[in-house]
Design a protein around this motif. Structure first.
Motif, short mmCIF file in Angstrom:
data_model
loop_
_atom_site.label_atom_id
_atom_site.label_comp_id
_atom_site.label_asym_id
_atom_site.label_seq_id
_atom_site.Cartn_x
_atom_site.Cartn_y
_atom_site.Cartn_z
N ASP A 98 5.27 47.38 -1.12
CA ASP A 98 5.50 47.10 0.44
C ASP A 98 6.90 46.46 0.51
O ASP A 98 7.85 46.86 1.28
CB ASP A 98 4.58 46.03 1.10
N ASP A 102 9.80 48.29 2.60
CA ASP A 102 10.02 47.77 3.85
C ASP A 102 11.68 47.36 3.91
O ASP A 102 12.23 47.20 4.91
CB ASP A 102 9.53 46.38 4.32
N GLN A 179 5.76 52.11 8.60
CA GLN A 179 6.47 52.66 7.27
C GLN A 179 6.96 54.11 7.21
O GLN A 179 7.94 54.37 6.97
CB GLN A 179 5.58 52.11 6.03
#
Ligand code: DC
Length: 250
Positions: A98, A102, A179
């Motif tokens: 992540d 991100d 995402q």
């Protein structure tokens, strides 16, 4: 040109949004034709990891560009063995997390950083002897507009979200939609991968299994490279590897 000629150049460029299935499909097409494989998204991710790791401010475009120029990145091109090293460290797992996901748009929307990566990607394509499947967002249009076969692989938003969710399994983040859809929206401000340019084939995989999508790509490769146009194009050597059940889409 004939796709079965193992000496001839064969550059296959595949673009598409997140979750379109392009990585699994591109890798399998590379195996079937005996080609190298380049995941350009992994390069954007590796640079992002390097920036985060070395304390580069991702809001500082000049610093991001400098980091992209100096990143000690080694990219493998074997479709059967993914190899991505930064400063000698294996970052395959870290770049899919992540934290990198991100932040990756900070690198991919910095145009001069893209130019550095595009040059590296062209060099890798050249070093493969121009026998490669390269996938990303701007391969058909910027990195290799002269590719022998150019394909835009799309899928409906619902199919893409479902695939990414299945790929990530329990690790799927609660902000999966941000995402997948949010990242594509940001990236499409600097590169067009939502509509097929002239000479680029559009392949919609929403209703196709992984194997059907691979076959769809193979059909396009044969059609574009079979100079005889005798209507009896041969299929490449089939490894006999059936698509594993868990890799089936949608
Ligand atoms: O395909 P991926 O999700 O691993 O790509 C990671 C990021 O890099 C994504 O935000 C899109 C961007 N990217 C790009 O801008 N150009 C490419 N050729 C490949 C990826």
């Amino acid at each position: 040109m004939n796709a079965r000629d193992t000496n001839a150049r064969l550059v296959i460029a595949i673009d598409g949004p997140s979750g379109s299935g392009k990585s699994s499909v591109s890798k399998e097409v590379a195996r079937r034709f005996g080609l190298a494989y380049l995941d350009t998204g992994a390069m954007y991710r590796a640079v992002t990891w390097w920036c985060l790791e070395s304390g580069v401010d991702l809001d500082d475009a000049a610093a991001v560009v400098a980091a992209t120029r100096s990143v000690p990145l080694e990219m493998g091109t074997d479709p059967d063995e993914e190899r991505i090293l930064v400063a000698g460290q294996d970052v395959r797992a870290a770049i899919r997390g992540d934290r990198v996901t991100d932040h990756v748009s900070a690198v991919s929307t910095t145009v001069p950083a893209r130019e550095v990566l595009v040059r590296m990607q062209r060099e890798i394509i050249r070093e493969s002897g121009n026998r490669i499947v390269a996938e990303g967002r701007d391969i058909t249009t910027v990195v290799a507009p002269d590719a022998d076969v150019r394909i835009l692989l799309t899928a409906s938003e619902a199919a893409r979200m479902a695939r990414r969710g299945r790929q990530l399994g329990a690790a799927a983040s609660s902000n999966l939609e941000a995402q997948v859809v949010g990242r594509d929206a940001k990236d499409s401000t600097v590169v067009n991968f939502t509509s097929a340019q002239d000479g680029v084939h559009l392949l919609d995989s929403s209703e196709l299994t992984m194997e059907q999508t691979v076959q769809g790509v193979i059909d396009l490769v044969i059609r574009d490279t079979d100079t005889a146009h005798d209507g009896a194009a041969e299929a490449p050597d089939d490894t006999g590897a059936a698509a594993p059940e868990e890799a089936r889409q949608p």
